[in-house]
Enzyme design. Structure first.
Site, short mmCIF file in Angstrom:
data_model
loop_
_atom_site.label_atom_id
_atom_site.label_comp_id
_atom_site.label_asym_id
_atom_site.label_seq_id
_atom_site.Cartn_x
_atom_site.Cartn_y
_atom_site.Cartn_z
N LYS A 285 42.47 24.09 45.13
CA LYS A 285 41.01 24.00 45.27
C LYS A 285 40.53 22.60 44.88
O LYS A 285 41.17 21.93 44.08
CB LYS A 285 40.34 25.02 44.34
N ASP A 296 38.15 34.99 37.81
CA ASP A 296 38.69 35.63 39.01
C ASP A 296 39.38 36.97 38.68
O ASP A 296 40.00 37.58 39.53
CB ASP A 296 39.66 34.66 39.70
N ARG A 359 43.82 39.11 47.97
CA ARG A 359 44.18 40.19 48.89
C ARG A 359 45.67 40.52 48.79
O ARG A 359 46.08 41.65 49.05
CB ARG A 359 43.77 39.81 50.31
N1 BES Z 1 38.71 33.67 44.02
C1 BES Z 1 38.43 33.10 45.29
C2 BES Z 1 37.08 33.54 45.87
C3 BES Z 1 35.85 33.05 45.18
C4 BES Z 1 35.19 31.94 45.66
C5 BES Z 1 35.30 33.74 44.12
C6 BES Z 1 34.02 31.50 45.05
C7 BES Z 1 34.14 33.30 43.51
C8 BES Z 1 33.50 32.19 43.98
C9 BES Z 1 39.50 33.54 46.29
O1 BES Z 1 40.77 33.72 45.76
C10 BES Z 1 39.62 32.47 47.31
O2 BES Z 1 40.00 31.39 46.96
N2 BES Z 1 39.28 32.80 48.54
C11 BES Z 1 39.34 31.86 49.61
C12 BES Z 1 39.94 32.53 50.81
C13 BES Z 1 40.23 31.60 51.93
C14 BES Z 1 41.35 30.66 51.55
C15 BES Z 1 40.60 32.42 53.14
C16 BES Z 1 37.92 31.39 49.89
O3 BES Z 1 37.00 32.20 49.83
O4 BES Z 1 37.74 30.20 50.15
ZN ZN Z 2 40.89 34.18 43.81
MN MN Z 3 41.90 31.94 45.73
#
Ligand code: BES
Ligand code: ZN
Ligand code: MN
Length: 508
Positions: A285, A296, A359
């Site tokens: 990230k 998370d 997921r």
């Molecule tokens: N934990 C994150 C989702 C998230 C984002 C929670 C912002 C709270 C605030 C999750 O694991 C994630 O990184 N999801 C990705 C999925 C993508 C790579 C398909 C996302 O939402 O960018």
């Molecule tokens: Zn996550």
């Molecule tokens: Mn993630």
């Protein structure tokens, strides 16, 4: 729960407010309606209360607060606050909860340790009493666990619900029982918030499991913690895959509520995402805001703490809870984009983006909940940024099938005061998960990202009723609200608790 809050005493009284031994009286007032007819309040505040209302200083708008001293020395309380409920036509029990919270937060900042909320309307006393206590306990939450200065706000010591002086014994009894449910529910929310607030270095998967064990034993809830070897032996390749990038070993937290005499079916299966820190893994990230990813595991905390409350309140059905917990890190053994993993259900996944890790662990978690006998599933996860785009920070995304089951969860959420909104899962979206070499990929790209994530989970929900709560936008309040400070919100805890009492409405 086990932690700090045992000291609080809660009492329901039928009394004149003047006689109540408390620091601060809270008098709720509807917008545009005359103040409570009782003149004694006006006299006790030397007319301040009527002055504030004629001058327009206090109009009763939602969350408006007007503090004033009580000058009549025959009153036990030294302060009173008028708390705006908004218009009567917009009234809801949830508003009572939030107004109680807003008043409770303001009371805390003024260092009042004992508060008494006046509630003389006998209608729906059960739900309002519960909501008042929930709201005040939520306000008592201390998020600044690691501040070392002496000047911490005090904890709530005493809480009164003050019914009309002529309230009947039955009403008092109803309200007292509801208040106790409110206490357990509110404290469970706060326990979940405390866990979600913990940073990644203090709450590793192993520590999360230890904290879970302490909370569960306090609640008389059966718990079992599986280590990395046992997880691998179960064939949970998706979960193990995510954990590989971290030096911290994963844990599978398994909770069981099986009250003697409960029917063998249905069995509610709750599954919560327990990523104690989400760096994104190799698909790392951006630095900006990454610190937020310590929460998370808010879904996992919600499942754990809701199950503790379900046990303490002795819900009449069987419930199993499954919380896969791990870090998502980019270590040398981490999974890489393009890797193939095989889950315990036998399905293969092409990991296109290691940041779509929730997921993966939930896929194996959903499988395990079914193995434990779940007949109805709900999973809770801070799953996608896309859900935040779709619904903002106000409502959680609600997915699932069949519609009857989603509706059950939706009604429970409404009752509990967690905003949730149903999202579509048209099968055409599933094309976005197509992989050339495996059963599916773990990401569906940017469009409809919350929906494709839900469709991924659906592949692991078997053929039983399943609902999925995406709490990515709601688990953490970025902006302080009148009823909630910045930080972990405890979303979904109350919904899951409520759900355990609705089994007579479930589809089979
Ligand atoms: N934990 C994150 C989702 C998230 C984002 C929670 C912002 C709270 C605030 C999750 O694991 C994630 O990184 N999801 C990705 C999925 C993508 C790579 C398909 C996302 O939402 O960018
Ligand atoms: Zn996550
Ligand atoms: Mn993630």
């Amino acid at each position: 729960m086990a932690t700090v809050q045992n000291a609080i005493t809660i009492e329901v009284l039928a009394a004149q407010p003047s006689a109540v031994e408390t620091d601060l009286l809270i008098q709720p007032v509807f917008e545009g309606e005359p103040l409570p007819a009782d003149d004694s309040l006006v006299v006790a505040t030397a007319g301040e209360i009527s002055r504030a209302s004629t001058s327009g200083e206090f109009k009763g708008k939602l969350y408006d607060l007007f503090f004033t001293p009580i000058v009549d020395s025959r009153w036990k309380a030294r302060r009173i606050v008028l708390a705006g409920l908004g218009r009567r036509s917009d009234y809801s029990v949830d508003r009572v909860r939030r107004v109680a919270s807003a008043a409770g937060l303001a009371a805390k900042h003024r260092r009042h340790e004992r508060v008494g909320m006046i509630w003389t309307d006998p209608r729906d006393l059960e739900h309002t009493s519960q909501a008042i206590v929930e709201g005040l306990i939520l306000a008592d939450f201390d998020a600044a666990q690691y501040k070392t200065d002496e000047d911490r706000p005090p904890r709530l010591r005493g809480l009164h619900i003050i019914l009309a002086a002529d309230a009947m014994y039955d009403a008092r009894k109803t309200a007292s029982a509801a208040a106790e449910r409110g206490r357990i529910t509110g404290e469970s929310c706060n326990a979940a918030r405390a866990l979600a607030n913990e940073p990644g270095n203090t709450l590793t998967p192993r520590v999360f499991a230890e904290r879970a064990a302490a909370l569960a034993s306090n609640a008389g809830l059966a718990i079992e913690v599986l280590d990395e070897r046992q997880i691998a032996e179960l064939g949970m390749g998706l979960f193990i895959g995510v954990s590989r990038g971290s030096a911290e070993p994963p844990r599978l937290i398994v909770l069981r509520h099986s009250p003697p005499g409960a029917p063998t079916a249905p069995v509610l299966g709750l599954v919560g995402k327990g990523i104690t820190f989400d760096s994104g893994g190799i698909s790392i990230k951006p630095a900006d805001g990454m610190e937020r990813m310590k929460d998370d595991m808010a879904g996992g905390a919600a499942v754990l703490c809701a199950m503790c409350a379900i046990s303490l309140l002795n819900a009449p059905i069987r419930v199993v809870g499954v919380v896969p917990t791990t870090e998502n890190m980019p270590g040398g053994r981490a999974i890489k984009p393009g890797d193939i993993l095989r889950g315990a259900a036998g399905k293969t996944v092409e990991v296109v983006n290691t940041d779509a890790e929730g997921r993966l662990i939930l896929g194996d978690g959903l499988w395990y909940a079914q193995r434990l006998g779940a007949t109805h599933l709900v999973d809770v996860a801070t799953l996608t940024g896309a859900c935040v785009v779709a619904l903002g920070k106000i409502a959680s995304g609600l997915f699932g099938r069949p519609t009857e089951w989603v509706d059950v969860v939706r009604r429970a959420a409404e009752h509990a005061g967690d905003r949730m909104w149903p999202m579509p899962m048209f099968e055409e979206y599933r094309d976005q998960l197509r992989s050339d070499i495996a059963d599916f990929t773990n990401t569906g790209g940017r469009p409809a990202g919350a929906i494709t994530a839900a469709l991924f989970l659906k592949e692991f929900a078997g053929s039983i009723p399943w609902a999925h709560l995406d709490i990515a936008g709601t688990a953490w309040a970025e902006e302080p609200q009148p009823y909630m400070p910045r930080g972990a919100s405890g979303v979904a805890v109350r919904t899951l608790i409520e759900l355990a009492w609705t089994s007579n409405t479930w589809p089979r």
